[in-house]
Design a protein around this motif. Structure first.
Motif, short mmCIF file in Angstrom:
data_model
loop_
_atom_site.label_atom_id
_atom_site.label_comp_id
_atom_site.label_asym_id
_atom_site.label_seq_id
_atom_site.Cartn_x
_atom_site.Cartn_y
_atom_site.Cartn_z
N PRO A 31 0.81 -1.21 0.00
CA PRO A 31 0.00 0.00 0.00
C PRO A 31 0.86 1.28 0.00
CG PRO A 31 -0.73 -1.53 1.71
CD PRO A 31 0.58 -2.04 1.19
N ILE A 102 0.33 -12.04 10.37
CA ILE A 102 -0.54 -11.08 11.03
C ILE A 102 -0.59 -11.34 12.54
CG2 ILE A 102 -2.93 -10.25 11.22
CD1 ILE A 102 -1.49 -9.37 8.69
N ASP A 107 0.46 -7.06 17.64
CA ASP A 107 0.64 -5.94 18.57
C ASP A 107 0.77 -4.61 17.84
OD1 ASP A 107 0.39 -7.25 20.87
OD2 ASP A 107 2.54 -7.43 21.31
N ALA A 108 1.30 -4.66 16.64
CA ALA A 108 1.51 -3.43 15.88
C ALA A 108 0.19 -2.75 15.52
CB ALA A 108 2.31 -3.72 14.62
N PHE A 109 -0.90 -3.50 15.62
CA PHE A 109 -2.19 -2.91 15.25
C PHE A 109 -2.81 -2.13 16.39
CE2 PHE A 109 -1.51 -6.13 12.12
CZ PHE A 109 -2.13 -5.66 10.98
N LYS A 110 -2.24 -2.30 17.60
CA LYS A 110 -2.85 -1.67 18.77
C LYS A 110 -2.48 -0.20 18.85
CE LYS A 110 -3.24 -5.82 21.55
NZ LYS A 110 -2.17 -6.74 21.91
N ASN A 111 -3.42 0.64 18.51
CA ASN A 111 -3.22 2.08 18.61
C ASN A 111 -4.60 2.70 18.79
OD1 ASN A 111 -2.79 4.80 18.23
ND2 ASN A 111 -1.31 4.52 16.56
N PHE A 328 3.52 -8.47 1.79
CA PHE A 328 3.23 -8.25 3.23
C PHE A 328 4.51 -7.89 3.97
CE2 PHE A 328 0.10 -12.00 2.92
CZ PHE A 328 -0.87 -11.17 2.41
N TYR A 331 5.83 -4.56 3.13
CA TYR A 331 5.03 -3.48 3.69
C TYR A 331 5.26 -3.34 5.18
CZ TYR A 331 1.54 -0.15 4.75
OH TYR A 331 0.94 0.99 5.19
N PHE A 332 5.40 -4.47 5.87
CA PHE A 332 5.67 -4.36 7.30
C PHE A 332 7.00 -3.67 7.56
CE2 PHE A 332 2.77 -5.42 10.45
CZ PHE A 332 1.75 -6.08 9.80
N ALA A 335 6.30 0.01 7.06
CA ALA A 335 5.47 0.62 8.11
C ALA A 335 6.23 0.72 9.42
CB ALA A 335 4.19 -0.19 8.30
N GLU A 336 7.01 -0.31 9.75
CA GLU A 336 7.60 -0.36 11.09
C GLU A 336 9.02 0.17 11.14
OE1 GLU A 336 5.82 -1.07 13.66
OE2 GLU A 336 4.08 -1.70 12.51
N GLN A 344 10.92 2.59 -0.09
CA GLN A 344 9.88 2.01 -0.95
C GLN A 344 10.48 1.50 -2.25
OE1 GLN A 344 6.51 4.67 -1.41
NE2 GLN A 344 6.83 5.41 0.67
N THR B 170 -0.39 0.32 9.53
CA THR B 170 -0.44 -1.12 9.80
C THR B 170 -1.71 -1.75 9.24
OG1 THR B 170 -0.93 -0.33 12.01
CG2 THR B 170 1.08 -1.57 11.73
N THR B 173 -2.57 -2.94 5.35
CA THR B 173 -2.28 -4.25 4.73
C THR B 173 -3.53 -5.10 4.63
OG1 THR B 173 -1.00 -4.35 6.77
CG2 THR B 173 -0.12 -5.51 4.86
N ALA B 214 3.00 4.30 12.90
CA ALA B 214 3.15 2.88 13.22
C ALA B 214 3.80 2.68 14.58
CB ALA B 214 3.98 2.19 12.14
N LEU B 216 4.75 2.00 18.35
CA LEU B 216 4.14 1.12 19.35
C LEU B 216 4.20 1.74 20.74
CD1 LEU B 216 5.63 -2.29 18.17
CD2 LEU B 216 3.37 -1.33 17.71
N GLN B 221 2.30 7.48 20.50
CA GLN B 221 1.02 7.34 19.80
C GLN B 221 0.11 8.52 20.13
OE1 GLN B 221 -0.47 3.49 20.97
NE2 GLN B 221 0.56 2.43 19.28
#
Lengths: 389, 254
Positions: A31, A102, A107-111, A328, A331-332, A335-336, A344, B170, B173, B214, B216, B221
């Protein structure tokens, strides 16, 4: 990705453009990737999915109608279904790898800022349900939509093949009818969690696959469209220019005001799920233009620079699966770790080099295996129906 | 026609890289094309001139309630109010926030008649699309709901600003944002609703390194959420002021 025709009639254009489409799919699956500016979707309505589905239909016809002629319909149908099974297994493996990725990074999705977006990983909380739904192809995470479409299309292909060999025009007409009826009645396959149905509606996308197979009938010969070239060529170019102009208004907001209201009203929304007519026409125009410009014996297809792309097309299934995994992973990383434009470019380039390398190694392996098998016995090697054929 | 096309293509390409020179926080400066004013707000403009008041209702999901910011006053609606007050010196800006976590456009639409129109706003900010993308609902049906809602509001003499999704590096994806975002942009174009490109703005802020979405680290955040909401509030204020014909460059000097 499927079913290559026998070597002597091999049309390298198919492998070449399928290879390009697969690399585009890899790039587009990362993305917000700047490199995706070069892919076909930014220059018109259709994208690499259309190229892939059409060529797959074409190649399927060429391969399996050959089998049918030589051995008979029953064996041809069995081969199609065997291929279908291989694709299903490949999809399941990809699903497993994807879910593992995934889950590992969940954990990376927790925001808290993305309270609603976080729900995309809620499927991890109900493995007892999603495993079954995934096996039934109802649960398909985003970007894992193309293979299930292909599996379903191929599953129905024996019927299409049977029809196309006997009554080609009737079969195409039936396909158009199914497309029309499905779109107007809203037919689609069920998905999980229940939403809008499959992202690529097989009842609509079958039209492109069958059209590809229909065109496969003139493989290696003259097409009946040839006498109309003088009309079709300018029409195709005009439509491609129109599509380009419209798409520019999406990327450059200030151009939006030049878009006439009535055109917007007719054109929008352009429905990808149900293969919008605008997408279909755009792809057909593009395919026609390319087929006119690039003849099967074009010199560039034999150049060593192009060979890697041809290998990618020939080893389509592996390139597709590994490409999905790499997108995937890439992209990770973006992103991270580092999402700069340079990163990119590097991620995209690394992925492409990796995929090309993989395709070349598999091609080499296949060739070695073939010669190894031919060496001991003089008996003709049985045509190997492996992945990548 | 063609010449105009070509001329504006080049103009737009030139603008794309050029930062806008407004009185926004320097961290929030984005290319002008991202806050391009695609429609005017006639009802809001008239109400402002006649009553010296601008009533705004915000409809949206958790991002409009300020999820993730370090304190409620840091959410974008507060910044929007402050910025608009600067641009329309003297006039009253009233913002009624009806955002609700997890709300779909369909649910919001069902509240128009009884809860939104009676507030007598001259402008509705409709932030939506996120929950639809997460639940992968039918894209066309989503577009129809938007068109119907905008139509209903416009008939009640209320202008609309459509605000698209947040960019979450994140979740992207797993989220198929594109079709829903395109749908919103097309609906805006067809209905003459103003469009606020929040997603593209956040991609830009993220790519520039202004925010690390992104991260953590919980503290970071919150800091990022504060900054994103500041930028969204300021840029949205800019867009609304410009859509009402206010020359924002003539106001406070940077």
């Amino acid at each position: 990705m499927a079913d290559t025709p026998p070597a002597k009639t091999r049309d390298l254009r198919l492998d070449f453009f399928r290879g390009i489409a697969l690399l585009f799919i890899f790039i587009d699956h990362i993305p917000e990737n700047v490199v995706s500016w070069i892919t076909v979707r930014n220059f018109g309505f259709s994208d690499a999915t259309e190229i892939f589905v059409f060529i797959s239909g074409y190649a399927a016809y060429v391969a399996y109608s050959g089998t049918q002629k030589r051995v008979g319909f029953r064996f041809a149908a069995a081969r199609v279904l065997r291929r279908c099974w291989q694709l299903y297994i490949a999809h399941m493996f990809l699903f497993l790898v994807f879910t593992a990725q995934i889950a590992y990074t969940s954990d990376a999705f927790k925001n808290p800022m993305f309270a609603e977006e976080m729900n995309v990983v809620s499927f991890l909380n109900e493995p007892h349900v999603i495993l079954i739904e995934a096996l039934l192809l109802k649960f398909r995470p985003a970007n894992l939509d193309v293979l299930p479409l292909y599996i379903v299309l191929l599953f129905a292909f024996p019927v299409v093949l049977w029809g196309l060999v006997r009554w080609p025009h009737v079969t195409l007409a039936a396909s158009v009818a199914l497309y029309t009826v499905a779109r107007s009645l809203g037919w689609n396959l069920p998905d999980y969690p229940p939403g809008g149905g499959w992202f690529f509606n097989p009842f609509a996308w079958q039209l492109l696959f069958v059209t590809g197979a229909y065109c496969g009938r003139w493989h290696g010969g003259r097409t009946p469209l040839e006498p109309y070239g003088r009309i079709l060529l300018p029409l195709a170019i005009a439509f491609l220019v129109f599509a380009l102009a419209v798409v520019l208004t999406w990327h450059i907001p200030t151009l939006g005001r030049h878009m006439p209201k009535w055109v917007a009203h007719i054109l929008y929304p352009i429905d990808k799920t149900n293969l919008d007519l605008a997408r279909l026409l755009h792809f057909l125009a593009l395919a026609y233009l390319v087929a006119r410009l690039v003849r099967p014996d074009h010199a560039f297809l034999k150049s060593p620079l192009v060979r890697p792309l041809i290998h990618c097309g020939q080893q389509g299934l592996q390139v597709f699966c590994v490409g999905t995994f790499l997108s995937f992973t890439g992209y990770f990383f973006l992103a991270e770790v580092n999402g700069s434009i340079l990163a990119q470019l590097l991620v995209s380039l690394t992925g492409i080099v990796f995929l090309i390398g993989l395709a070349s190694i598999i091609t080499w392996y296949d060739a070695m295996e073939k010669s190894a098998r031919q060496r001991p016995a003089a008996a003709p090697a049985e045509r190997h129906v492996g992945v990548g054929e | 026609m063609m010449n105009r096309w070509i001329a504006s293509t080049f103009a737009a390409l030139a603008l794309f890289g050029a930062p806008a020179a407004q009185a926004t926080d320097p961290r929030c400066v984005v290319p002008e094309a991202l806050v391009y004013v695609n429609a005017t707000l006639p009802h809001a403009t008239r109400a402002l001139a006649a009553k010296q008041e601008l009533r705004i209702v915000i409809l949206g999901t958790s991002s409009s309630t300020g999820a993730g910011v370090s304190q409620p006053g840091n959410a974008y609606p507060t910044h929007l109010q402050r910025v608009l007050a600067q641009y329309v010196a003297g006039a009253r800006i009233v913002i009624v926030n009806k955002a609700e976590r997890g709300a779909k456009a369909e649910t919001m639409l069902s509240r128009f008649e009884r809860e939104v129109i009676p507030e007598k706003p001259s402008l509705v900010i409709w932030q939506t699309g996120t929950v639809e993308a997460v639940q992968s609902v039918d894209v066309d049906a989503f577009g129809e709901i938007l068109t119907r809602g905008i139509d209903m509001l416009q008939k009640a003499k209320i202008d609309v600003v459509l605000m698209d999704m947040q960019y979450s590096p994140t979740s992207t994806t797993l989220l198929n944002i594109g079709p829903y975002k395109d749908q919103m942009h097309w609906v805006a174009q067809e209905t003459d609703a103003a469009l606020f490109r929040r997603y593209d703005i956040m991609v830009r802020l993220s790519r520039d390194g202004t925010v690390n979405l992104a991260s953590l680290d919980q503290k970071e955040q919150r800091r990022n959420a504060d900054l994103v909401h500041l930028c969204i509030g300021e840029l949205l204020g800019e867009l609304i002021a410009q859509a009402m014909g206010i020359d924002i460059l003539a106001r406070p000097k940077p």
